[in-house]
Design a protein around this motif. Structure first.
Motif, short mmCIF file in Angstrom:
data_model
loop_
_atom_site.label_atom_id
_atom_site.label_comp_id
_atom_site.label_asym_id
_atom_site.label_seq_id
_atom_site.Cartn_x
_atom_site.Cartn_y
_atom_site.Cartn_z
N LYS A 39 33.10 37.74 32.53
CA LYS A 39 34.12 38.42 33.32
C LYS A 39 33.59 39.72 33.95
O LYS A 39 34.35 40.51 34.49
CB LYS A 39 35.33 38.77 32.46
CG LYS A 39 35.92 37.61 31.67
CD LYS A 39 37.11 38.08 30.84
CE LYS A 39 37.63 36.98 29.93
NZ LYS A 39 38.84 37.41 29.18
N SER A 40 32.29 39.92 33.88
CA SER A 40 31.72 41.24 34.19
C SER A 40 31.72 41.59 35.67
O SER A 40 31.69 42.77 36.02
CB SER A 40 30.30 41.31 33.64
OG SER A 40 29.47 40.33 34.26
N GLY A 41 31.73 40.58 36.55
CA GLY A 41 31.63 40.88 37.97
C GLY A 41 30.24 41.38 38.33
O GLY A 41 30.08 42.43 38.96
N THR A 42 29.21 40.61 37.97
CA THR A 42 27.82 41.06 38.10
C THR A 42 27.28 41.01 39.52
O THR A 42 26.26 41.63 39.82
CB THR A 42 26.91 40.20 37.20
OG1 THR A 42 27.15 38.81 37.46
CG2 THR A 42 27.19 40.48 35.73
N ASP A 43 27.92 40.28 40.42
CA ASP A 43 27.49 40.21 41.83
C ASP A 43 26.03 39.78 41.96
O ASP A 43 25.22 40.46 42.61
CB ASP A 43 27.68 41.56 42.53
CG ASP A 43 29.12 42.02 42.55
OD1 ASP A 43 30.00 41.16 42.41
OD2 ASP A 43 29.36 43.21 42.71
N LEU A 102 32.39 32.15 38.24
CA LEU A 102 31.34 32.20 39.25
C LEU A 102 31.81 32.89 40.53
O LEU A 102 31.03 33.60 41.18
CB LEU A 102 30.85 30.78 39.56
CG LEU A 102 30.06 30.10 38.44
CD1 LEU A 102 29.81 28.64 38.76
CD2 LEU A 102 28.73 30.83 38.19
N ILE A 103 33.06 32.72 40.89
CA ILE A 103 33.60 33.43 42.05
C ILE A 103 33.70 34.92 41.75
O ILE A 103 33.31 35.77 42.57
CB ILE A 103 34.97 32.87 42.45
CG1 ILE A 103 34.83 31.45 43.03
CG2 ILE A 103 35.67 33.78 43.48
CD1 ILE A 103 36.14 30.79 43.40
N ASN A 104 34.19 35.25 40.57
CA ASN A 104 34.34 36.66 40.18
C ASN A 104 32.99 37.38 40.14
O ASN A 104 32.90 38.57 40.46
CB ASN A 104 35.02 36.74 38.81
CG ASN A 104 35.25 38.17 38.35
OD1 ASN A 104 35.77 38.99 39.10
ND2 ASN A 104 34.87 38.46 37.13
N ASN A 105 31.94 36.66 39.77
CA ASN A 105 30.62 37.27 39.61
C ASN A 105 29.72 37.10 40.83
O ASN A 105 28.55 37.48 40.79
CB ASN A 105 29.90 36.67 38.39
CG ASN A 105 30.58 37.07 37.10
OD1 ASN A 105 31.05 38.19 36.96
ND2 ASN A 105 30.64 36.16 36.15
N ALA A 106 30.26 36.55 41.92
CA ALA A 106 29.44 36.30 43.11
C ALA A 106 29.29 37.55 43.98
O ALA A 106 30.18 38.39 44.04
CB ALA A 106 30.05 35.17 43.93
N LYS A 107 28.16 37.63 44.64
CA LYS A 107 27.96 38.66 45.65
C LYS A 107 28.63 38.25 46.95
O LYS A 107 29.08 39.08 47.73
CB LYS A 107 26.47 38.89 45.87
CG LYS A 107 26.13 40.01 46.84
CD LYS A 107 24.65 40.34 46.82
CE LYS A 107 24.28 41.03 45.53
NZ LYS A 107 22.89 41.57 45.55
N PHE A 123 39.84 38.30 43.31
CA PHE A 123 38.76 38.97 42.58
C PHE A 123 38.00 40.00 43.42
O PHE A 123 37.04 40.60 42.95
CB PHE A 123 37.78 37.94 42.03
CG PHE A 123 38.35 37.07 40.94
CD1 PHE A 123 38.98 37.62 39.84
CD2 PHE A 123 38.25 35.69 41.01
CE1 PHE A 123 39.51 36.83 38.84
CE2 PHE A 123 38.76 34.88 40.01
CZ PHE A 123 39.40 35.45 38.92
N HIS A 124 38.42 40.17 44.67
CA HIS A 124 37.75 41.12 45.57
C HIS A 124 36.27 40.77 45.76
O HIS A 124 35.40 41.64 45.77
CB HIS A 124 37.87 42.55 45.06
CG HIS A 124 39.24 43.14 45.23
ND1 HIS A 124 39.54 44.44 44.92
CD2 HIS A 124 40.40 42.59 45.70
CE1 HIS A 124 40.82 44.67 45.17
NE2 HIS A 124 41.36 43.55 45.65
N THR A 125 36.01 39.48 45.92
CA THR A 125 34.65 39.02 46.18
C THR A 125 34.50 38.78 47.68
O THR A 125 35.27 38.02 48.26
CB THR A 125 34.38 37.70 45.43
OG1 THR A 125 34.59 37.90 44.03
CG2 THR A 125 32.95 37.24 45.68
N PRO A 126 33.52 39.41 48.33
CA PRO A 126 33.30 39.16 49.77
C PRO A 126 33.13 37.66 50.03
O PRO A 126 32.50 36.95 49.23
CB PRO A 126 32.02 39.93 50.07
CG PRO A 126 32.00 41.03 49.06
CD PRO A 126 32.58 40.41 47.81
#
Length: 205
Positions: A39-43, A102-107, A123-126
């Motif tokens: 859940k970290s949002g590693t991008d 995977l969406i949450n952690n994507a760049k 998730f505020h993922t571009p």
């Protein structure tokens, strides 16, 4: 859209409510996600999810963004021969929770899927979105157009006339958050009142 179709067919006014996944906030989705998922949002990757074969403009855009961002690609769900043109690509499939993680952690998310766009917003993922490549003349992207218009992000639809630029990786979610929050409240009130009327009139089990 469906509201207009119902009006044309029945003469009745339908209420447009948001898709159920948009009724929950980012915090609520992350709270529901099992702790075994990241859940970290590693991008740290580009996330691909295409329901139909990626178009030529989609493939070109993916390659351009990968070169710009310098990260690996994770392609989820469907495997297409177009992916063979891409370096550092990992194909995977799995549970809905893996999909969300995977969406949450994507760049960056690149997709032709309504729900991949919806969760990118949550998730505020571009993200960048492409019209579905149906291999026929019917254009069935009305849901994508609707959610982009609702979130004030129609510019995220990548086309020949609206190609990606160097600053495409930057996205401001402030206006989309406001718009979705308002629509979420309207949808909640409509559903609450509709269910209440159903119970009142003994039409609900």
């Amino acid at each position: 859209n469906a509201v207009n179709i119902i009006k044309e067919l029945t003469g009745r006014n339908a209420q447009w409510v948001v898709d159920p996944v948009l009724m929950l906030t980012r915090a609520e989705w992350l709270e529901a996600m099992p702790d075994s998922f990241d859940k970290s949002g590693t991008d740290d990757h580009i996330f691909l999810y295409f329901l139909n074969k990626p178009s030529e403009i989609a493939v070109d855009s993916i390659l351009k963004l990968q070169k710009q961002l310098g990260c690996n690609i994770i392609a989820f769900g469907y495997k297409y021969e177009e992916y063979d043109k891409m370096d550092k690509l990992q194909y995977c499939t799995g549970s809905p929770w893996l999909y969300l993680s995977l969406i949450n952690n994507a760049k960056m998310v690149l997709t032709d899927s309504f729900h991949a766009v919806a969760f990118s917003l949550i998730f505020h993922t571009p993200f960048g979105v492409f019209k579905r490549n149906y291999q026929h003349n019917s254009d069935q992207t009305s849901r994508l157009d609707s959610i982009l218009k609702l979130s004030c992000l129609s510019s995220r639809m990548i086309t020949e006339k609206n190609p990606i630029t160097e600053d495409f990786i930057n996205i401001d979610f402030e206006e989309s958050d406001k718009a979705l929050s308002l629509k979420r409240e309207i949808s909640y009130e409509y559903l609450k009142n509709s269910i209440g009327e159903g119970i009142k009139n003994d039409i609900m089990p």
